[in-house]
Design a protein around this motif. Structure first.
Motif, PDB file in Angstrom:
ATOM      1  N   ALA A   1       6.575  14.035   6.446  1.00 30.10           N
ATOM      2  CA  ALA A   1       6.654  13.020   5.388  1.00 30.10           C
ATOM      3  C   ALA A   1       8.028  12.364   5.349  1.00 30.10           C
ATOM      4  N   THR A   2       9.088  13.138   5.554  1.00 27.98           N
ATOM      5  CA  THR A   2      10.436  12.569   5.554  1.00 27.98           C
ATOM      6  C   THR A   2      10.595  11.550   6.660  1.00 27.98           C
ATOM      7  N   ALA A   3      10.118  11.896   7.860  1.00 25.67           N
ATOM      8  CA  ALA A   3      10.198  10.960   8.984  1.00 25.67           C
ATOM      9  C   ALA A   3       9.383   9.697   8.712  1.00 25.67           C
ATOM     10  N   LEU A   4       8.223   9.872   8.097  1.00 25.99           N
ATOM     11  CA  LEU A   4       7.371   8.724   7.774  1.00 25.99           C
ATOM     12  C   LEU A   4       8.076   7.788   6.796  1.00 25.99           C
ATOM     13  N   LEU A   5       8.671   8.349   5.750  1.00 19.14           N
ATOM     14  CA  LEU A   5       9.326   7.533   4.723  1.00 19.14           C
ATOM     15  C   LEU A   5      10.591   6.864   5.253  1.00 19.14           C
ATOM     16  N   ILE A   6      11.314   7.546   6.119  1.00 18.03           N
ATOM     17  CA  ILE A   6      12.480   6.927   6.744  1.00 18.03           C
ATOM     18  C   ILE A   6      12.046   5.758   7.623  1.00 18.03           C
ATOM     19  N   ASN A   7      10.956   5.945   8.353  1.00 19.79           N
ATOM     20  CA  ASN A   7      10.462   4.894   9.235  1.00 19.79           C
ATOM     21  C   ASN A   7      10.011   3.662   8.453  1.00 19.79           C
ATOM     22  N   LYS A   8       9.567   3.879   7.217  1.00 10.07           N
ATOM     23  CA  LYS A   8       9.109   2.768   6.377  1.00 10.07           C
ATOM     24  C   LYS A   8      10.212   2.274   5.430  1.00 10.07           C
ATOM     25  N   SER A   9      11.442   2.723   5.687  1.00 13.30           N
ATOM     26  CA  SER A   9      12.629   2.290   4.926  1.00 13.30           C
ATOM     27  C   SER A   9      12.505   2.652   3.439  1.00 13.30           C
ATOM     28  N   LEU A  10      11.852   3.741   3.138  1.00 10.82           N
ATOM     29  CA  LEU A  10      11.717   4.203   1.760  1.00 10.82           C
ATOM     30  C   LEU A  10      12.615   5.388   1.480  1.00 10.82           C
ATOM     31  N   ARG A  11      13.297   5.873   2.486  1.00  9.93           N
ATOM     32  CA  ARG A  11      14.239   6.990   2.330  1.00  9.93           C
ATOM     33  C   ARG A  11      15.327   6.844   3.372  1.00  9.93           C
ATOM     34  N   ASP A  12      16.544   7.207   2.987  1.00 10.45           N
ATOM     35  CA  ASP A  12      17.680   7.131   3.904  1.00 10.45           C
ATOM     36  C   ASP A  12      17.656   8.297   4.896  1.00 10.45           C
TER      37      ASP A  12
ATOM     38  N   PRO B   1       0.830  -1.210   0.000  1.00  5.24           N
ATOM     39  CA  PRO B   1       0.000   0.000   0.000  1.00  5.24           C
ATOM     40  C   PRO B   1       0.862   1.257   0.000  1.00  5.24           C
ATOM     41  N   SER B   2       0.237   2.376  -0.233  1.00  3.22           N
ATOM     42  CA  SER B   2       0.940   3.655  -0.136  1.00  3.22           C
ATOM     43  C   SER B   2       1.442   3.845   1.288  1.00  3.22           C
ATOM     44  N   PRO B   3       2.624   4.446   1.465  1.00  2.00           N
ATOM     45  CA  PRO B   3       3.126   4.682   2.817  1.00  2.00           C
ATOM     46  C   PRO B   3       2.363   5.772   3.559  1.00  2.00           C
ATOM     47  N   PHE B   4       1.556   6.532   2.867  1.00  2.00           N
ATOM     48  CA  PHE B   4       0.831   7.635   3.493  1.00  2.00           C
ATOM     49  C   PHE B   4      -0.543   7.167   3.965  1.00  2.00           C
TER      50      PHE B   4
ATOM     51  N   LEU C   1     -13.738   7.048   0.242  1.00  2.00           N
ATOM     52  CA  LEU C   1     -12.721   7.600  -0.646  1.00  2.00           C
ATOM     53  C   LEU C   1     -11.342   7.009  -0.373  1.00  2.00           C
ATOM     54  N   GLN C   2     -11.053   6.702   0.889  1.00  2.00           N
ATOM     55  CA  GLN C   2      -9.749   6.124   1.211  1.00  2.00           C
ATOM     56  C   GLN C   2      -9.611   4.719   0.627  1.00  2.00           C
ATOM     57  N   ALA C   3     -10.652   3.930   0.753  1.00  2.00           N
ATOM     58  CA  ALA C   3     -10.611   2.579   0.191  1.00  2.00           C
ATOM     59  C   ALA C   3     -10.456   2.630  -1.329  1.00  2.00           C
ATOM     60  N   LEU C   4     -11.110   3.595  -1.970  1.00  2.00           N
ATOM     61  CA  LEU C   4     -10.987   3.737  -3.419  1.00  2.00           C
ATOM     62  C   LEU C   4      -9.567   4.136  -3.806  1.00  2.00           C
ATOM     63  N   PHE C   5      -8.987   5.071  -3.062  1.00  2.49           N
ATOM     64  CA  PHE C   5      -7.623   5.483  -3.367  1.00  2.49           C
ATOM     65  C   PHE C   5      -6.647   4.325  -3.161  1.00  2.49           C
ATOM     66  N   ASP C   6      -6.836   3.554  -2.083  1.00  5.43           N
ATOM     67  CA  ASP C   6      -5.967   2.396  -1.846  1.00  5.43           C
ATOM     68  C   ASP C   6      -6.065   1.399  -2.998  1.00  5.43           C
ATOM     69  N   ALA C   7      -7.278   1.214  -3.521  1.00  4.01           N
ATOM     70  CA  ALA C   7      -7.462   0.297  -4.655  1.00  4.01           C
ATOM     71  C   ALA C   7      -6.755   0.824  -5.902  1.00  4.01           C
ATOM     72  N   VAL C   8      -6.816   2.140  -6.133  1.00  4.27           N
ATOM     73  CA  VAL C   8      -6.114   2.741  -7.268  1.00  4.27           C
ATOM     74  C   VAL C   8      -4.612   2.496  -7.142  1.00  4.27           C
ATOM     75  N   TYR C   9      -4.073   2.721  -5.969  1.00  5.79           N
ATOM     76  CA  TYR C   9      -2.626   2.549  -5.750  1.00  5.79           C
ATOM     77  C   TYR C   9      -2.214   1.101  -6.007  1.00  5.79           C
ATOM     78  N   HIS C  10      -3.024   0.163  -5.511  1.00  6.90           N
ATOM     79  CA  HIS C  10      -2.691  -1.258  -5.667  1.00  6.90           C
ATOM     80  C   HIS C  10      -2.826  -1.698  -7.122  1.00  6.90           C
TER      81      HIS C  10
ATOM     82  N   TYR D   1      10.329   7.301  -3.750  1.00  4.86           N
ATOM     83  CA  TYR D   1      10.121   8.071  -2.530  1.00  4.86           C
ATOM     84  C   TYR D   1      11.417   8.657  -1.968  1.00  4.86           C
ATOM     85  N   SER D   2      12.556   8.378  -2.609  1.00  4.00           N
ATOM     86  CA  SER D   2      13.804   8.997  -2.171  1.00  4.00           C
ATOM     87  C   SER D   2      13.924  10.435  -2.662  1.00  4.00           C
ATOM     88  N   ARG D   3      13.049  10.824  -3.589  1.00  9.24           N
ATOM     89  CA  ARG D   3      13.044  12.185  -4.118  1.00  9.24           C
ATOM     90  C   ARG D   3      11.897  12.972  -3.498  1.00  9.24           C
ATOM     91  N   GLU D   4      11.884  14.263  -3.768  1.00  5.15           N
ATOM     92  CA  GLU D   4      10.818  15.118  -3.247  1.00  5.15           C
ATOM     93  C   GLU D   4       9.594  15.033  -4.159  1.00  5.15           C
TER      94      GLU D   4
END
Length: 267
Positions: free
Chosen positions: A256-267, A2-5, A221-230, A240-243
């Motif tokens: 967002a930076t802290a979130l992506l680092i926590n999910k190992s998507l950004r250094d 799923p999306s990290p957000f 709307l959230q369930a629909l967006f999750d389905a689009v992402y999948h 996700y290493s870029r802005e």
């Protein structure tokens, strides 16, 4: 994956991804609504055509005109070409290569819920895109069409999942937010429901008004967006290493930076 957000993914606002997101959302919203509203109503996917002028206002390519490109840019059969008159005297100047402005058609889909017996448009559902939001003739034309709906008996559901450009106008001082949804029930006008959604929040579940005071459908709307992402496999293509584009404001960027680092998507 799923999306990290937790809600809207700001990386999908990028021009390379947004048209696909818009297409999928329109399709999945229609699929979700059809079993809820049949057999009394029909969910129709409609399209409008914009023309993007490559010259634009001030040369920025943002001028948007509503039209039908096939009619406006093709020469009629049998119409002679206009020849350029040459000067009598010889010229020693050499030609310079230039680029001419041209129009490119952009199709945008929206939804209408119609009464199956009368054909009346009961509810219009819009997902805003850059052609609607950025300043220029495209925004002006959309606002005019929006006002026509608001002056009618048709309900309006307007979903804005783009941070760029000013929100659509409302009279009250609506709360500032990253994203927003407007639900205007024709029976309550000029009052309407305004959902202010921040990046850190999940997208809401929306009541979709129909005929009758207590008659409605529901959109998660959230369930629909999750389905689009999948379904689109965005987890394979989003870097996700870029802005994101457009960039986030400082507080959201830090979160967002802290979130992506926590999910190992950004250094």
């Amino acid at each position: 994956m799923p999306s990290p957000f937790p809600g809207m993914d700001p990386y999908l606002e990028h021009p390379d991804f947004w048209p696909e997101v818009h297409h999928w959302l329109i399709t999945l919203i229609a699929e979700t609504l059809v079993p809820q509203v049949r057999p009394k109503y029909r969910v129709a996917i409609e399209k409008r055509i914009y023309e993007i002028n490559s010259l634009g206002q001030g040369g920025n390519g943002n001028s948007l005109l509503v039209g039908i490109p096939d009619v406006s840019i093709h020469q009629r059969a049998g119409q002679p070409e206009v020849a350029t008159l040459a000067a009598d005297k010889d010229s020693t100047s050499q030609p310079q290569t230039v680029t001419l402005p041209r129009s490119e058609p952009v199709k945008q889909a929206y939804l209408e819920i119609r009464d199956l017996q009368t054909g009346q448009v009961v509810t219009a559902i819009e997902i805003l895109s850059p052609v609607n939001k950025r300043p220029g003739e495209g925004r002006t034309t959309y606002i005019q069409k929006r006002q026509q709906v608001l002056a009618s008996l048709t309900h309006l559901v307007e979903i804005d999942l783009l941070r760029a450009w000013p929100p659509m106008p409302v009279l009250d001082a609506a709360a500032a937010s990253d994203y927003r949804v407007l639900i205007s029930n024709s029976e309550r006008r000029p009052k309407a429901d305004w959902y202010a959604i921040d990046l850190q929040e999940p997208l809401p579940t929306l009541p979709i008004p129909l005929l009758g005071q207590n008659e409605s459908a529901t959109l998660n709307l959230q369930a629909l967006f999750d389905a689009v992402y999948h379904r689109s496999g965005f987890d394979y293509v989003v870097d996700y290493s870029r802005e994101p584009s457009p960039p986030l404001a400082k507080p959201e960027h830090e979160w967002a930076t802290a979130l992506l680092i926590n999910k190992s998507l950004r250094d």
